[in-house]
Design a protein around this motif. Structure first.
Motif, PDB file in Angstrom:
ATOM      1  N   UNK A 232       0.828  -1.205   0.000  1.00 14.59           N
ATOM      2  CA  UNK A 232       0.000   0.000   0.000  1.00 14.59           C
ATOM      3  C   UNK A 232       0.864   1.257   0.000  1.00 14.59           C
ATOM      4  N   UNK A 233       1.932   1.252   0.760  1.00 13.85           N
ATOM      5  CA  UNK A 233       2.817   2.430   0.792  1.00 13.85           C
ATOM      6  C   UNK A 233       3.498   2.634  -0.551  1.00 13.85           C
ATOM      7  N   UNK A 234       3.831   1.530  -1.237  1.00 16.53           N
ATOM      8  CA  UNK A 234       4.435   1.652  -2.561  1.00 16.53           C
ATOM      9  C   UNK A 234       3.438   2.232  -3.559  1.00 16.53           C
ATOM     10  N   UNK A 235       2.198   1.769  -3.504  1.00 17.06           N
ATOM     11  CA  UNK A 235       1.163   2.299  -4.398  1.00 17.06           C
ATOM     12  C   UNK A 235       0.983   3.797  -4.167  1.00 17.06           C
ATOM     13  N   UNK A 273      -3.181   6.931   3.778  1.00 21.76           N
ATOM     14  CA  UNK A 273      -2.234   7.212   2.699  1.00 21.76           C
ATOM     15  C   UNK A 273      -2.879   7.983   1.544  1.00 21.76           C
ATOM     16  N   UNK A 274      -4.191   8.164   1.615  1.00 18.44           N
ATOM     17  CA  UNK A 274      -4.897   8.903   0.571  1.00 18.44           C
ATOM     18  C   UNK A 274      -5.106   8.109  -0.710  1.00 18.44           C
ATOM     19  N   UNK A 275      -5.144   6.787  -0.608  1.00 23.27           N
ATOM     20  CA  UNK A 275      -5.296   5.964  -1.816  1.00 23.27           C
ATOM     21  C   UNK A 275      -6.511   5.042  -1.738  1.00 23.27           C
ATOM     22  N   UNK A 276      -7.462   5.353  -0.859  1.00 22.35           N
ATOM     23  CA  UNK A 276      -8.631   4.485  -0.727  1.00 22.35           C
ATOM     24  C   UNK A 276      -9.368   4.320  -2.052  1.00 22.35           C
ATOM     25  N   UNK A 277      -9.319   5.348  -2.906  1.00 20.68           N
ATOM     26  CA  UNK A 277     -10.015   5.272  -4.195  1.00 20.68           C
ATOM     27  C   UNK A 277      -9.226   4.476  -5.234  1.00 20.68           C
ATOM     28  N   UNK A 337      14.881  -9.784 -14.134  1.00 20.12           N
ATOM     29  CA  UNK A 337      15.036  -9.115 -15.405  1.00 20.12           C
ATOM     30  C   UNK A 337      14.652  -9.971 -16.589  1.00 20.12           C
ATOM     31  N   UNK A 338      14.525 -11.289 -16.369  1.00 20.37           N
ATOM     32  CA  UNK A 338      14.136 -12.206 -17.448  1.00 20.37           C
ATOM     33  C   UNK A 338      12.677 -12.626 -17.305  1.00 20.37           C
ATOM     34  N   UNK A 339      12.318 -13.171 -16.127  1.00 20.69           N
ATOM     35  CA  UNK A 339      10.926 -13.592 -15.938  1.00 20.69           C
ATOM     36  C   UNK A 339      10.221 -12.854 -14.808  1.00 20.69           C
ATOM     37  N   UNK A 340      10.924 -11.998 -14.064  1.00 19.44           N
ATOM     38  CA  UNK A 340      10.318 -11.146 -13.033  1.00 19.44           C
ATOM     39  C   UNK A 340      11.134  -9.863 -12.923  1.00 19.44           C
ATOM     40  N   UNK A 341      10.544  -8.862 -12.264  1.00 20.37           N
ATOM     41  CA  UNK A 341      11.328  -7.761 -11.708  1.00 20.37           C
ATOM     42  C   UNK A 341      11.523  -8.068 -10.233  1.00 20.37           C
ATOM     43  N   UNK A 342      12.755  -7.964  -9.758  1.00 20.00           N
ATOM     44  CA  UNK A 342      13.067  -8.325  -8.382  1.00 20.00           C
ATOM     45  C   UNK A 342      13.296  -7.081  -7.536  1.00 20.00           C
ATOM     46  N   UNK A 343      12.807  -7.146  -6.285  1.00 18.62           N
ATOM     47  CA  UNK A 343      13.054  -6.083  -5.310  1.00 18.62           C
ATOM     48  C   UNK A 343      13.524  -6.731  -4.015  1.00 18.62           C
ATOM     49  N   UNK A 344      14.163  -5.949  -3.166  1.00 20.51           N
ATOM     50  CA  UNK A 344      14.606  -6.455  -1.866  1.00 20.51           C
ATOM     51  C   UNK A 344      13.413  -6.493  -0.909  1.00 20.51           C
ATOM     52  N   UNK A 345      13.368  -7.476  -0.015  1.00 19.68           N
ATOM     53  CA  UNK A 345      12.261  -7.542   0.950  1.00 19.68           C
ATOM     54  C   UNK A 345      12.136  -6.259   1.758  1.00 19.68           C
ATOM     55  N   UNK A 346      10.925  -5.736   1.826  1.00 27.26           N
ATOM     56  CA  UNK A 346      10.658  -4.553   2.630  1.00 27.26           C
ATOM     57  C   UNK A 346      11.073  -3.238   2.009  1.00 27.26           C
ATOM     58  N   UNK A 351       9.925  -1.192  -4.554  1.00 27.29           N
ATOM     59  CA  UNK A 351       8.654  -1.749  -5.018  1.00 27.29           C
ATOM     60  C   UNK A 351       7.866  -0.698  -5.791  1.00 27.29           C
ATOM     61  N   UNK A 352       7.863   0.539  -5.313  1.00 31.06           N
ATOM     62  CA  UNK A 352       7.163   1.618  -6.015  1.00 31.06           C
ATOM     63  C   UNK A 352       7.761   1.849  -7.395  1.00 31.06           C
ATOM     64  N   UNK A 353       9.102   1.804  -7.492  1.00 27.23           N
ATOM     65  CA  UNK A 353       9.749   1.983  -8.800  1.00 27.23           C
ATOM     66  C   UNK A 353       9.375   0.858  -9.757  1.00 27.23           C
ATOM     67  N   UNK A 354       9.344  -0.379  -9.252  1.00 28.59           N
ATOM     68  CA  UNK A 354       8.992  -1.514 -10.107  1.00 28.59           C
ATOM     69  C   UNK A 354       7.542  -1.419 -10.581  1.00 28.59           C
TER      70      UNK A 354
END
Length: 399
Positions: A232-235, A273-277, A337-346, A351-354
């Protein structure tokens, strides 16, 4: 060969879906084997198992035993206190389970879930090999790991869902315990790009997405470490000018205390976070494949190293672009980069960039989706489960 499977839950969480795949694979490969499931509670797992032609019994947990768990804050004290309170009921349950296993004439007992690892070890006869199917890192359950270590002498072999889980189990439970890695699998006929689609906006009580909107969903149980708040914070960090609809797909399914986040709490966070909609909450979904097919991007956002990451394999099999939290067993099944975009946990910013990258790059979404499906077909066909487990079971009887 007669194999009895023990499941703590009758729900269809990740561990139960893995068990269902094991049973389906063995039923197809070894149709003459009598297979039996015993569950501590009723639920959709039992219906699905019976549809495979597997005998299924519900042996209900007493109340104290049903709520017993050590996940979440204060887990050790809660588990130890719960064990003391559930003691007489647990002993009576073990006696009933032992009687049921004798009646089933089980040659092998295969347990699913920490509670059933202990109960199965205590209930099975000394002559019956016990297999622990490890879906989680034992080291993360401090109180339970001590109980498992003391009971490991009754376990003939532990099946780990990843090399990461296997390494952890050997460290915690001791080098004398035999541990074999058998990666999870997926029903590629069900998890496929083509098939029924669940209208997530309808399930969430929202209007349809405007044309051009990219739908991004976290598909997960409500486990406390599955990264719902981080999602939710990433969104919230994705600019408003990018047409995006986010979904939290899932609802509470387990009875153990402190193991899940609440949907109401997540709704409050979305509002703060102002994203309920921009966020819909579907509740529990019985057909995750249909839900994934309604998404452009499936997000796996676990904040801790994942034992395996079944939703990653399922989403790839459904031909969807995937963002995965790359640690633990999950790192073993992806090619970033081949079958997923990977991010570090937490990593909320990562995550927002991906999410932003996939929301604005249709060609990248398409490429990851195609290559992810190819990976799933090559690595996750559930027929290989029987190929691994049948000889393992036979080896136990030949000792």
């Amino acid at each position: 060969m007669r194999v009895a499977y023990l499941s703590a839950s009758g729900a269809l969480g990740g561990a139960e879906r893995v068990l269902l795949d094991v049973l389906a694979s063995l039923r197809a490969a070894e149709p003459s084997w009598p297979l039996t499931l015993v569950s501590g509670e009723d639920g959709p797992l039992l219906e699905r198992v019976r549809a495979l032609g597997v005998e299924a019994h519900v042996l209900p947990f007493p109340r104290g035993l049903a709520a017993l768990g050590d996940a979440g804050a204060g887990g050790t004290l809660r588990l130890l206190g719960g064990m003391a309170a559930a003691g007489p009921g647990a002993a009576a349950y073990v006696a009933r389970l032992a009687l049921l296993l004798r009646r089933a004439r089980a040659d092998v007992v295969h347990t699913n879930g920490f509670k059933m690892h202990l109960l199965g070890a205590w209930a099975a006869s000394r002559a019956t090999p016990v297999v622990w199917h490890l879906h989680d890192f034992v080291s993360t359950r401090r109180a339970m790991s001590g109980l498992l270590r003391r009971s490991a002498g009754r376990c003939a072999v532990a099946v780990a869902v990843s090399d990461a889980v296997a390494k952890d189990a050997r460290t915690v439970l001791g080098p004398a315990l035999r541990v074999e890695t058998v990666h999870n699998a997926v029903d590629l006929r069900r998890f496929t790009p083509d098939g029924p689609t669940l209208a997530l906006h309808r399930a969430a009580g929202m209007p349809p997405e405007p044309v051009g909107t990219v739908s991004v969903g976290l598909v997960a149980t409500m486990g406390v470490w599955k990264g719902h708040a981080e999602f939710l914070r990433a969104v919230a960090r994705v600019p408003r000018e990018i047409p995006l609809r986010a979904y939290v797909v899932g609802g509470g399914i387990y009875r153990t205390q402190g193991s899940e986040v609440s949907v109401d709490g997540l709704r409050r966070l979305a509002a703060e976070l102002g994203i309920a909609d921009r966020v819909g909450f579907t509740g529990f979904v019985g057909d995750p494949a249909a839900a994934m097919r309604d998404l452009d991007v499936v997000v796996h956002a676990s904040t801790q190293p994942e034992p395996f990451g079944l939703v990653i394999a399922e989403a790839m099999a459904c031909g969807r672009a995937v963002i995965a939290s790359a640690a633990g067993g999950a790192a073993e099944i992806i090619s970033p980069g081949h079958d997923v975009l990977a991010v570090a946990p937490g990593d909320v910013n990562g995550l927002a960039r991906a999410i932003r990258q996939l929301a604005t790059d249709e060609m990248l979404r398409s490429t990851l989706a195609r290559q992810g499906r190819e990976t799933a077909v090559r690595r996750f066909d559930r027929a290989r489960l029987a190929s691994a487990l049948s000889p393992l079971y036979r080896s136990l009887l030949n000792h």
